[in-house]
Write a protein that holds these residues in place. Structure first.
Motif, mmCIF file in Angstrom:
data_model
loop_
_atom_site.group_PDB
_atom_site.id
_atom_site.type_symbol
_atom_site.label_atom_id
_atom_site.label_comp_id
_atom_site.label_asym_id
_atom_site.label_seq_id
_atom_site.Cartn_x
_atom_site.Cartn_y
_atom_site.Cartn_z
ATOM 1 N N THR A 28 32.171 52.657 36.252
ATOM 2 C CA THR A 28 32.871 52.787 35.384
ATOM 3 C C THR A 28 33.671 51.358 34.697
ATOM 4 O OG1 THR A 28 32.725 54.631 36.592
ATOM 5 C CG2 THR A 28 34.535 54.213 34.665
ATOM 6 N N GLU A 29 34.068 50.639 36.000
ATOM 7 C CA GLU A 29 34.890 50.206 34.949
ATOM 8 C C GLU A 29 35.031 48.780 34.140
ATOM 9 O OE1 GLU A 29 35.211 51.261 38.269
ATOM 10 O OE2 GLU A 29 36.272 52.692 38.681
ATOM 11 N N PRO A 47 42.395 42.238 31.662
ATOM 12 C CA PRO A 47 42.246 42.039 33.722
ATOM 13 C C PRO A 47 42.879 43.595 33.853
ATOM 14 C CG PRO A 47 44.010 40.511 32.106
ATOM 15 C CD PRO A 47 43.119 41.512 30.636
ATOM 16 N N ASN A 48 43.406 44.036 33.105
ATOM 17 C CA ASN A 48 43.758 45.971 33.243
ATOM 18 C C ASN A 48 42.279 45.807 34.561
ATOM 19 O OD1 ASN A 48 46.361 45.504 33.521
ATOM 20 N ND2 ASN A 48 45.741 47.181 31.436
ATOM 21 N N LEU A 49 41.091 45.730 33.854
ATOM 22 C CA LEU A 49 40.669 46.102 33.991
ATOM 23 C C LEU A 49 39.389 45.370 35.386
ATOM 24 C CD1 LEU A 49 38.095 47.121 31.184
ATOM 25 C CD2 LEU A 49 38.831 48.827 32.254
ATOM 26 N N GLU A 60 41.643 44.178 37.757
ATOM 27 C CA GLU A 60 42.867 44.839 38.527
ATOM 28 C C GLU A 60 42.018 45.692 39.435
ATOM 29 O OE1 GLU A 60 46.915 45.809 37.754
ATOM 30 O OE2 GLU A 60 45.745 47.851 37.503
ATOM 31 N N CYS A 61 41.048 46.825 38.926
ATOM 32 C CA CYS A 61 40.918 48.006 39.168
ATOM 33 C C CYS A 61 39.367 47.206 40.447
ATOM 34 C CB CYS A 61 40.021 48.653 38.205
ATOM 35 S SG CYS A 61 41.469 49.959 37.275
ATOM 36 N N GLU A 62 38.575 46.470 39.747
ATOM 37 C CA GLU A 62 37.268 46.267 40.383
ATOM 38 C C GLU A 62 37.639 44.749 40.030
ATOM 39 O OE1 GLU A 62 35.405 47.962 41.803
ATOM 40 O OE2 GLU A 62 35.519 50.071 42.148
ATOM 41 N N PRO A 63 38.147 43.887 41.222
ATOM 42 C CA PRO A 63 38.290 42.619 41.012
ATOM 43 C C PRO A 63 37.403 41.776 41.137
ATOM 44 C CG PRO A 63 39.355 43.325 42.643
ATOM 45 C CD PRO A 63 38.942 44.173 42.304
ATOM 46 N N GLN A 64 35.966 42.155 42.239
ATOM 47 C CA GLN A 64 35.649 41.572 42.871
ATOM 48 C C GLN A 64 34.465 41.821 43.174
ATOM 49 O OE1 GLN A 64 38.304 39.968 46.016
ATOM 50 N NE2 GLN A 64 38.167 37.497 45.465
ATOM 51 N N ARG A 109 39.414 57.152 36.549
ATOM 52 C CA ARG A 109 40.695 56.240 36.353
ATOM 53 C C ARG A 109 41.232 55.700 35.073
ATOM 54 N NH1 ARG A 109 39.986 51.981 41.557
ATOM 55 N NH2 ARG A 109 37.948 51.758 40.487
ATOM 56 N N LEU A 167 44.483 53.375 33.922
ATOM 57 C CA LEU A 167 44.867 52.955 33.300
ATOM 58 C C LEU A 167 45.573 53.055 31.863
ATOM 59 C CD1 LEU A 167 42.945 50.073 32.804
ATOM 60 C CD2 LEU A 167 42.331 51.175 34.607
ATOM 61 N N LYS A 195 48.864 52.306 32.532
ATOM 62 C CA LYS A 195 49.221 50.999 31.964
ATOM 63 C C LYS A 195 49.881 50.899 30.971
ATOM 64 C CE LYS A 195 48.181 47.246 35.526
ATOM 65 N NZ LYS A 195 48.814 46.863 36.314
ATOM 66 N N ALA A 212 48.835 43.235 34.203
ATOM 67 C CA ALA A 212 47.780 43.340 36.247
ATOM 68 C C ALA A 212 48.559 42.997 36.705
ATOM 69 C CB ALA A 212 46.724 43.062 34.861
ATOM 70 N N ASN A 213 47.935 43.097 38.092
ATOM 71 C CA ASN A 213 47.780 42.685 38.915
ATOM 72 C C ASN A 213 47.133 41.665 39.408
ATOM 73 O OD1 ASN A 213 50.705 44.023 40.591
ATOM 74 N ND2 ASN A 213 49.263 45.493 39.852
ATOM 75 N N THR A 250 44.288 40.625 42.426
ATOM 76 C CA THR A 250 43.976 42.108 43.568
ATOM 77 C C THR A 250 42.666 41.582 43.482
ATOM 78 O OG1 THR A 250 42.560 43.256 41.483
ATOM 79 C CG2 THR A 250 44.323 44.329 42.067
ATOM 80 N N GLN A 277 39.236 42.623 46.173
ATOM 81 C CA GLN A 277 38.402 43.475 46.948
ATOM 82 C C GLN A 277 38.534 43.748 48.477
ATOM 83 O OE1 GLN A 277 36.585 46.533 47.451
ATOM 84 N NE2 GLN A 277 35.745 46.491 45.471
ATOM 85 N N ASN A 312 42.368 50.350 44.164
ATOM 86 C CA ASN A 312 42.651 49.375 44.044
ATOM 87 C C ASN A 312 43.668 49.700 41.974
ATOM 88 O OD1 ASN A 312 43.243 46.212 44.442
ATOM 89 N ND2 ASN A 312 40.923 46.227 44.280
#
Lengths: 807, 219
Positions: A682-683, A695-697, A699-703, B16, B20, B23, B30-31, B33, B35, B41
């Motif tokens: 989704t993200e 950046p906000n996306l 943040e949700c799924e970074p790696q 989510r 979002l 925010k 954004a932080n 973050t 995994q 997250n």
């Protein structure tokens, strides 16, 4: 989609298979929730328990690449228990057609196979024909070679036990899905099948979808409200770009690409205009010459005349048996046979399978033009990790591209609705939309050809080409216009006026249309119909959520395709509570019917499947390259050495390349015992080229992560959150372990088979997030479409001592 | 008349969008973050996230996978303990907006001495407020009071595509909650409304709170 998003709410059973609908279509998923509110059963069949599964009545885990076995079992179940819609099957499908004596199926191979060329001689699969050329039928369905009986015989091997052994689905779970979905074989019940790339990205991708056609036709679920086979299209504008021939094998409107054998328009038309001997078959593609002539007229305008074949000779012609798909382009590039090129709207250095080969291939270009919102793994391939930028010879031009909210125009959604979008803001900086790059580029080339000449300058110079791009003008051109004063019915249209519908398109050059399917979308009478936002409807339409005045959909605003199959031969709906169309007082009421003819029982009536030459839906489909009936074959990389359906382990006709880098794990390869499937989320959007820059996306799924079962993690000494090295025969990828109960080991042929799943949204241009998952995936392709098998390959995993791609 | 949210977790797909949209509307940065082996997250509420979707997975009695989603945010309690506790330290640092029932933090938070911060934070039965030392403010959901005053619904509600979130007058929401509860119980016998009598953000949970989040409900 045969149907459309809102229509899903009419279903009594929703089978989501080969799709993760809630994650990839989070907004449209509300219509699936509506179906549930109305009492429908929701089922998710997928290797992994996802956010979609969480909202379904139940989830059934399936080993990736075994959909045909799973659905073949359902076909056997329907036929054995006689759950099919008998009147529908007899009257509207080719169940009664008699297949010729040359057809055979033996141990995984259909007749006509040539192992040397890895192709079939499809003439062996032809129907038996009578003296008038019409296919022979046996309406009693007793003939041993009638389609119905051949189909029964074919799927007789797909027993619960065999299917369970191969798919890793328990017999209990198989029955749960079969029972629930096959209950929609009753005339007043509807079941819908929702699929996406989970079905297409296999070496048997086309046959996965064919299997769903067999099921839906047997259950009488095509043409009705809440039924259909519904491809959930992802990125806008997948539907529109397919319609307008982004693909390599067709021209706009699903007209074949001209071939070297067809040097004249007459030869082209002869090869592409089907003829039927059945008087009650509409054989709609019989109109193809009108659509082709109008397309050429749209391209070449006044330069296109009957005398010069409407400039048909200027079109490039494909060589016979040559594959022009992107994977073949990349292979050519790898072998140094291409000098340069344009890469627009795709990030192949992240999204194409076997990315290590792709990245090397791109190094061979002298020049490359990319148009992107951000730097991508493709635009910056020359400076990728581990490569000396100075050693790369490619001159790269990166054109800043406008974002989709920075341009106006139409998008066609999954339900074929053509919807106009206004520009929200001007593009930033020097960014331009694609057309504002492409139109001036062609004009520059035209000017150069004009001044300097060259090889075949007419191909560009004769184009009916504008000075500047105007989306409204292109919408008009796509619909098409008259090039001579013409009377349609009682109405006189002047040269330059819009063609009202594709029924008015002609072969004589008096009309143009850049895509016949969209003819009727922009008319003199009603203007640009993609802008319509009128919710008015009749009470009958309101019952099934049909909004005929909201936007417009192809063809001719027909919201449910094949809707003449939603009624019996007298024009009475199978389910009067959810009428799509009905014959009332000598006319059709409801949706726009598939053709104006009266019901089938009338001597003037026509068969409902008007796009098929003989008017019947094809349970037996002799047109595909890999067989008239779908058959289970293992993915090219498989944990099995054999399967019980036949000795033919893999598809006998899948395509692949043979370069030094094109290596594959052998069957049941002990080095790579784990099945890998890949997906989006989704993200992030597709390969993440855009969303990793939000950046906000991030943040949700970074790696990059790898989802695996607790059992596998324990076996490998991996803990949740650990760094993991994933390896296939082609590459190595780092990921973070996500150990979860949502993936469970499969029991396949009595043995435990582990499956892992990874998203493909991460690439090295975003620091510390990981790099392309597709470095692992396999470059093996469906023979019909050349789509790569991104959904199944074999890997091994181990705990990483240290990570370099993820930090 | 106070406003109330209904968050029906049996309809949530954890897209989510709410997390979002919250925010975006509040212009929160954004932080960075990582995994860590979870889709959740950022891992917890923080000064840059007034709302996060929590993920919880477990096997039910029949060995079926259950994946619960919990869009966590301030409950805007009818009798907010945080307001009482903060008032004892700095009156007016936390207030309850009479027009909407929204519990709000004010600039007076800056006057709260450091040694009192923890007690105010701990006053919340739902573990919601977070302290941002730079601006010296507690941070949390403010019910989008700015949007409410402009006649709009909160941003998270506006964004929700599946109908998991509803917002309106309290009575109307309580009626809807009963209707949704009756529907949910057909499939989930343990479905219940979390702390419905004491909060303005009512969660419909399909099973016990421990299968969602430690602080999903107080009772």
């Amino acid at each position: 989609m045969t149907n459309h998003w809102i229509d899903i709410k009419n279903a009594d059973a929703v089978l989501i298979i080969g799709s993760n609908a809630a994650e990839h279509h989070p907004v449209a998923f509300k219509w699936i929730m509506k179906a549930k509110d109305n009492g429908a059963a929701l089922m998710h069949v997928d290797p992994k328990f996802s956010r979609t599964s969480a909202r379904c009545d139940f989830h059934v885990p399936l080993r990736s690449g075994t959909d045909i076995a799973f659905l073949g079992g359902m076909l056997r179940y329907i036929l054995e228990k006689e759950l099919h819609h008998k009147e529908y099957v007899l009257n509207y499908t080719n169940a009664s057609f008699i297949v010729g004596k040359d057809y055979a199926f033996e141990d995984g191979l259909f007749s006509g196979y040539d192992p040397k060329s890895r192709t079939y001689d499809r003439s062996k699969w032809a129907f038996e024909k009578g003296p008038d050329g019409a296919p022979l039928r046996d309406e009693s369905l007793k003939h041993e070679r009638c389609v119905f009986n051949l189909m029964k015989k074919h799927y007789d091997r797909y027993t619960l036990k065999t299917v369970s052994d191969v798919t890793g689905v328990s017999e209990q779970n198989l029955l749960r899905v079969y029972d629930t979905f096959c209950a929609t074989g009753k005339p007043d019940k509807a079941g819908t099948i929702l699929y996406a790339l989970g079905w297409t990205q296999h070496t048997v991708g086309v046959q996965n979808i064919r299997t769903s056609a067999l099921i839906q036709l047997l259950l009488g679920n095509i043409g009705i409200a809440g039924g259909g086979i519904n491809a959930l299209r992802g990125e806008p504008n997948v539907q529109g770009s397919t319609d307008h021939a982004l693909l390599y094998h067709i021209l706009p409107g699903y007209i074949a690409l001209p071939q070297a054998d067809w040097q004249t328009l007459e030869q082209f038309n002869k090869a592409n205009t089907p003829v039927t001997a059945l008087k009650n078959s509409a054989n709609w593609w019989g109109n193809r010459p009108k659509y082709m002539a109008s397309l050429l007229k749209g391209w070449y305008g006044d330069e296109a005349t009957p005398e010069n074949d409407f400039c048909y000779g200027l079109l490039p012609k494909g060589e016979k048996n040559e594959d022009y798909s992107y994977m073949y382009v990349m292979d050519k590039m790898y072998h140094g046979k291409m000098k340069g090129g344009f890469i627009f709207g795709v990030n192949p250095m992240n999204s194409f399978p076997h990315t290590n080969k792709m990245r090397k291939a791109l190094d061979n270009l002298d020049w490359m033009v990319c148009s992107e919102l951000h730097h991508s793994e493709t635009s910056d391939n020359w400076q990728r990790p581990g490569v000396d930028p100075k050693a790369c010879k490619t001159e790269v031009f990166l054109l800043p591209s406008a974002h989709r909210v920075e341009k106006a125009g139409t998008i066609s959604n999954s339900g074929r609705w053509l919807q106009w979008f206004d520009k929200a803001v001007e593009p930033g900086g020097e960014a331009r939309n694609f057309a504002d790059i492409f139109v001036p580029l062609i004009n520059r080339l035209r000017a150069l050809y004009q001044a300097e000449g060259g090889v075949l300058p007419e191909a560009l110079l004769k184009l009916n080409w504008p000075e500047k791009f105007d989306p409204e003008e292109w919408a008009r051109r796509i619909n098409g216009m008259f090039w001579a004063d013409t009377k349609v019915g009682n109405k006189l249209y002047k040269r330059g006026q819009q063609v009202p519908a594709f029924g008015a398109l002609q072969t004589d050059g008096s009309t143009s249309s850049l895509n016949w399917l969209y003819c009727g979308s922009y008319t003199e009478e009603e203007g640009n119909k993609s802008k319509r936002r009128d919710p008015s409807q009749t009470p009958m339409q309101a019952r099934i959520g049909l909004f005929p005045n909201w936007s417009w959909c192809w063809p001719v605003n027909r919201r449910i395709l094949y809707n003449r199959a939603s009624v019996d031969v007298n024009g009475k709906p199978w389910n009067p509570d959810k009428t799509v169309i009905v014959w009332q007082d000598g006319k059709w009421v409801g949706d726009v019917p598939d053709g104006p003819w009266p019901p089938m029982s009338d001597p003037k009536g026509k068969l409902p499947f008007i796009m098929n030459t003989d008017g019947y839906a094809q349970l037996y489909g002799p047109g595909r390259l890999d067989g008239p009936f779908p058959e289970h074959y293992e993915p090219v990389e498989t944990p099995l050495a054999a399967h019980p359906f036949s000795k033919q382990l893999r598809s006998p006709v899948y395509k692949f390349h043979t370069s030094d880098m094109d290596v594959f794990a052998k069957a049941a390869d002990p080095r790579y015992p784990i099945v890998l499937t890949t997906y989006s989320m989704t993200e992030h959007w597709c390969g993440g080229g855009e969303t990793r820059n939000v950046p906000n996306l991030l943040e949700c799924e970074p790696q990059l992560y790898i989802e695996m079962s607790h059992e596998l993690a324990k076996e490998k000494g991996i803990k949740n959150g650990d760094g993991v090295i994933v390896e296939s025969a082609r590459g190595r990828v780092e990921a973070i372990a996500m150990v979860t109960i949502r993936i469970r080991p499969f029991t396949v042929m009595g043995k435990t088979v582990h499956l892992v799943g990874m998203p493909f949204a991460y690439g090295w241009t975003t620091p510390k997030c990981g790099d392309s998952t597709n470095r692992l995936t396999v470059a093996a392709y469906d023979p019909n479409t050349t789509i790569p098998e991104a959904k199944a390959c074999c890997v091994n995993i181990r705990k990483a001592d240290k990570l370099t791609e993820i930090a | 008349m106070s406003k109330t949210f209904l968050i029906d977790t049996t309809r949530c797909t954890a897209c989510r969008g709410c997390q979002l949209a919250c925010k975006e509307w509040n212009d929160l940065p954004a932080n960075e973050t990582k995994q860590r082996g979870s889709h959740q997250n950022p891992p917890d509420l923080n000064p840059n996230n007034y709302k996060i979707v929590r993920f919880h997975e477990h096997l039910d009695a029949d060995n079926n996978v259950v994946w619960n989603f919990f869009p966590d945010q301030c409950r805007h309690c009818l009798t907010p303990v945080c307001v009482d506790v903060a008032d004892m330290v700095v009156p007016g640092a936390f207030i309850k907006d009479a027009a909407t029932g929204a519990v709000l933090v004010t600039e007076k938070c800056a006057q709260i001495p450091e040694d009192a911060l923890e007690s105010i934070r701990n006053a919340c039965p739902y573990d919601i407020p977070r302290y941002e030392p730079k601006s010296k403010r507690f941070t949390k959901c403010d019910m989008c009071v700015d949007r409410l005053r402009a006649g709009l619904v909160p941003m998270c509600v506006k964004t929700c595509p599946t109908g998991a979130m509803a917002f309106g007058e309290r009575k109307e929401m309580l009626d809807l909650a009963q209707k949704r509860l009756a529907a949910a119980r057909e499939r989930f016998p343990k479905a219940h409304l979390a702390d419905a009598d004491s909060v303005s953000v009512i969660y419909l949970l399909a099973e016990e709170k421990e299968y969602y989040h430690q602080y999903a409900s107080f009772m």
